[in-house]
Every structure is written in C-alpha cells, then in structure tokens.
Design a protein around this motif. Structure first.
Motif, PDB file in Angstrom:
ATOM      1  N   THR A 129       0.839  -1.195   0.000  1.00  0.00           N
ATOM      2  CA  THR A 129       0.000   0.000   0.000  1.00  0.00           C
ATOM      3  C   THR A 129       0.869   1.239   0.000  1.00  0.00           C
ATOM      4  OG1 THR A 129      -1.635   1.270   1.245  1.00  0.00           O
ATOM      5  CG2 THR A 129      -0.136  -0.100   2.509  1.00  0.00           C
ATOM      6  N   GLY A 130       0.350   2.304  -0.564  1.00  0.00           N
ATOM      7  CA  GLY A 130       1.082   3.557  -0.558  1.00  0.00           C
ATOM      8  C   GLY A 130       0.889   4.351   0.713  1.00  0.00           C
ATOM      9  N   LEU A 188       4.420   3.217  12.291  1.00  0.00           N
ATOM     10  CA  LEU A 188       4.759   2.074  13.150  1.00  0.00           C
ATOM     11  C   LEU A 188       4.620   0.770  12.365  1.00  0.00           C
ATOM     12  CD1 LEU A 188       2.932   3.167  16.434  1.00  0.00           C
ATOM     13  CD2 LEU A 188       5.349   3.442  15.851  1.00  0.00           C
ATOM     14  N   SER A 189       5.032   0.800  11.125  1.00  0.00           N
ATOM     15  CA  SER A 189       4.939  -0.386  10.270  1.00  0.00           C
ATOM     16  C   SER A 189       5.614  -1.582  10.935  1.00  0.00           C
ATOM     17  CB  SER A 189       5.606  -0.121   8.926  1.00  0.00           C
ATOM     18  OG  SER A 189       5.668  -1.295   8.146  1.00  0.00           O
ATOM     19  N   THR A 207      11.308   2.577  -1.560  1.00  0.00           N
ATOM     20  CA  THR A 207       9.965   2.023  -1.793  1.00  0.00           C
ATOM     21  C   THR A 207       9.783   0.687  -1.090  1.00  0.00           C
ATOM     22  OG1 THR A 207      10.625   0.914  -3.856  1.00  0.00           O
ATOM     23  CG2 THR A 207       9.801   3.177  -4.026  1.00  0.00           C
ATOM     24  N   ASN A 208      10.852  -0.074  -0.924  1.00  0.00           N
ATOM     25  CA  ASN A 208      10.715  -1.361  -0.225  1.00  0.00           C
ATOM     26  C   ASN A 208      11.553  -1.428   1.049  1.00  0.00           C
ATOM     27  OD1 ASN A 208      13.169  -1.552  -1.552  1.00  0.00           O
ATOM     28  ND2 ASN A 208      12.778  -3.569  -2.452  1.00  0.00           N
ATOM     29  N   GLN A 238       9.416   1.537   6.322  1.00  0.00           N
ATOM     30  CA  GLN A 238       8.349   0.706   5.770  1.00  0.00           C
ATOM     31  C   GLN A 238       8.679   0.181   4.368  1.00  0.00           C
ATOM     32  OE1 GLN A 238       4.662   2.773   5.809  1.00  0.00           O
ATOM     33  NE2 GLN A 238       3.487   1.158   4.824  1.00  0.00           N
ATOM     34  N   ASN A 239       8.299  -1.048   4.118  1.00  0.00           N
ATOM     35  CA  ASN A 239       8.334  -1.649   2.788  1.00  0.00           C
ATOM     36  C   ASN A 239       6.958  -1.455   2.163  1.00  0.00           C
ATOM     37  OD1 ASN A 239       8.427  -3.242   0.519  1.00  0.00           O
ATOM     38  ND2 ASN A 239       8.825  -5.167   1.609  1.00  0.00           N
TER      39      ASN A 239
END
Length: 286
Positions: free
Chosen positions: A117-118, A123-124, A158-159, A225-226
């Motif tokens: 998700t974008g 707190l991923s 992005t990942n 975050q990924n």
C-alpha cells in the motif's frame, strides 16, 4: 560471487573511514541471488540442512506480515554458509577494518514484510529502529567490526532500504542506540540526536540485487516501511578482525559468549570453529 570486484581502493577506504559505510559493486550473480531467495523460503519453513539448529530465532508466530530475523543460519543452510564465509567478503571487510584478516562474527537472515500500500505507517511492523550494532556486542575488545548487508532484490526507499547516519561511527557508543525492535523511528531518532548533540543527517543506501553495503559497528542505521507487495529479503554477514578477543562487560551478546565455553576469560580470542576465518593476508586468498 564475482571475485574480480573483491578488491577495494584507498579511495574506498577513505570514504568508509570518513562516513562509516561503503557500497560495493554487484558481488553476487542472478543464480546466487535465486539460491539465497530459496534459502529464505526454506529457513522460514523450518527446512534445515543437517540436524542442528540456528543459534537464536526471533520470528513471532512465523507470521509473514511481521519482521522476521534469524541468527547464525549458516549453521543450518548451506547456501547462506557459502555466502557469509566467502573470502571475497572477508577481503573487503579486512581492508575496511584495516586488519590482516577477517572472521565471521555471526550472520542474520532478515525478512521485511511488504504492506502493498502507498499509505504511510509510522509504526509499520517491518520497521527496524535506529541502532548501533556495537551496543549489542560489548563482549568484544574492539568496536572495529563491519557488517555486510547483501540485497536479494533491488532495494530502495519504496521497499524499505537501510538508511545510515554518515559519520555517526565517530560519535562513540550511545546509550539510546539499542532500538532495533523499536518501530517508532521518529521517536528513536529524536532520542539519539538529543543524546549525541550532533546534527542528524540520514542517507538511504540504495542497492541493486547482489550488491552489498558495509557499515561500521558504531554507525547508526535503521530502515522504514516496505511499501511494495513483496517482502524485502537480505542476508547479513557481521565480520570481525582476526584476533578479536572477549571483553568482560555487563551488556553483551550472551549467545556468542556461550560459544567460547562455559567459563570465558578476559582476552580469550574468538578464533574457534564457531567464528570461521574468511580471509587472511598471509594465505594469499583471492
């Protein structure tokens, strides 16, 4: 491994000395990367080579939606063993550490889940908090260790690529830098920046599949975050200078000390078969 790119220049050494990290050319080919990605699948499925077990496991419910990390998987996976004990990694590490040789301290296989998700999640579950590796390794008589972080896919923001704070290896060991499992990166950043009293500047370390980043044990680093739909996979080799010895200290990696024997003594070297020698100048390894 592409052994012809295993040599580093004086310029590379100076960059590492100044910034506390350095990025290699592509070291591992497509077949090796595919083999290591299969190793991930096998490890998370408890499909081990041999009858032993890894040193320590941390994988809550083995949930693919959570961060998963396993230590010393070279004991139970032949592909990881071949990778983290490769003499080319050792030669690079020895050069960066300004040492005549390099041994494996231990390895990690790390799985960062993708959210697909974008939407930004501060707190991923895949966040790795800002930390210094050496805060976990104070059972050693030197902080002059280096970590090789090997990307098993193209890796950027992005990942959830790793980011470093250049020059932070010169700040000394900071008390608040033991936050690997703290997902609140902003809070950790604020705490460490306040303790250090230094200007905070972070740099994302973007890698192509098969590249490795090398960072000093005191370099502050973490990852966010990924956002992609796929997990971010890596194999990590923590490397030490040949001749490193045990130092008695209250805060240490208990599992690694245990491998010295039942009664380790100050000055006892980490030089038995639990810490294999990757490279030594006198052996003329290529």
């Amino acid at each position: 491994m592409k052994e012809t790119v295993g040599h580093i220049t004086q310029e590379d050494k100076e960059f590492y000395k100044e910034n506390g990290y350095w990025v290699s050319p592509v070291l591992f080919g497509e077949d090796e990367i595919a083999e290591l990605r299969r190793a991930h699948d096998r490890i998370w499925s408890f499909d081990y080579d041999g009858d032993g077990y890894p040193l320590e496991e941390w994988r809550p419910s083995n949930n693919p939606k959570m961060l998963r990390k396993i230590d010393n998987s070279w004991w139970i996976n032949d592909a990881v063993r071949k990778t983290v004990t490769n003499p080319v990694l050792g030669r690079i590490a020895a050069g960066l550490m300004d040492s005549s040789g390099a041994r494996l301290w231990y390895d990690q296989v790390i799985y960062k889940p993708g959210t697909g998700t974008g939407e930004k999640d501060a707190l991923s579950p895949g966040n790795v908090g800002w930390h210094q590796d050496y805060i976990y390794w104070q059972c050693t008589d030197t902080p002059n260790l280096v970590t090789a972080w090997i990307a098993l896919q193209d890796t950027d923001l992005t990942n959830g690529c790793m980011s470093v704070v250049p020059g932070s290896h010169k700040w000394g060991l900071l008390g608040g830098s033991d936050a690997f499992f703290n997902r609140d990166l902003e809070a950790v950043k604020h705490r460490i920046a306040q303790e250090s009293g230094r200007e905070w500047k972070e740099v994302p370390v973007t890698l192509k599949a098969g590249q490795a980043s090398f960072h000093h044990a005191l370099t502050i680093h973490g990852s966010g975050q990924n956002h992609s739909a796929d997990p971010r996979l890596s194999v990590v080799a923590h490397l030490m200078p040949d001749g490193m010895a045990y130092k008695k200290h209250g805060h240490h990696n208990v599992d690694n000390i245990r491998l010295l024997g039942p009664r380790p003594k100050e000055g006892q070297r980490y030089d038995n078969h639990y810490w294999p020698l990757l490279y030594a100048e006198h052996s003329h390894q290529d």
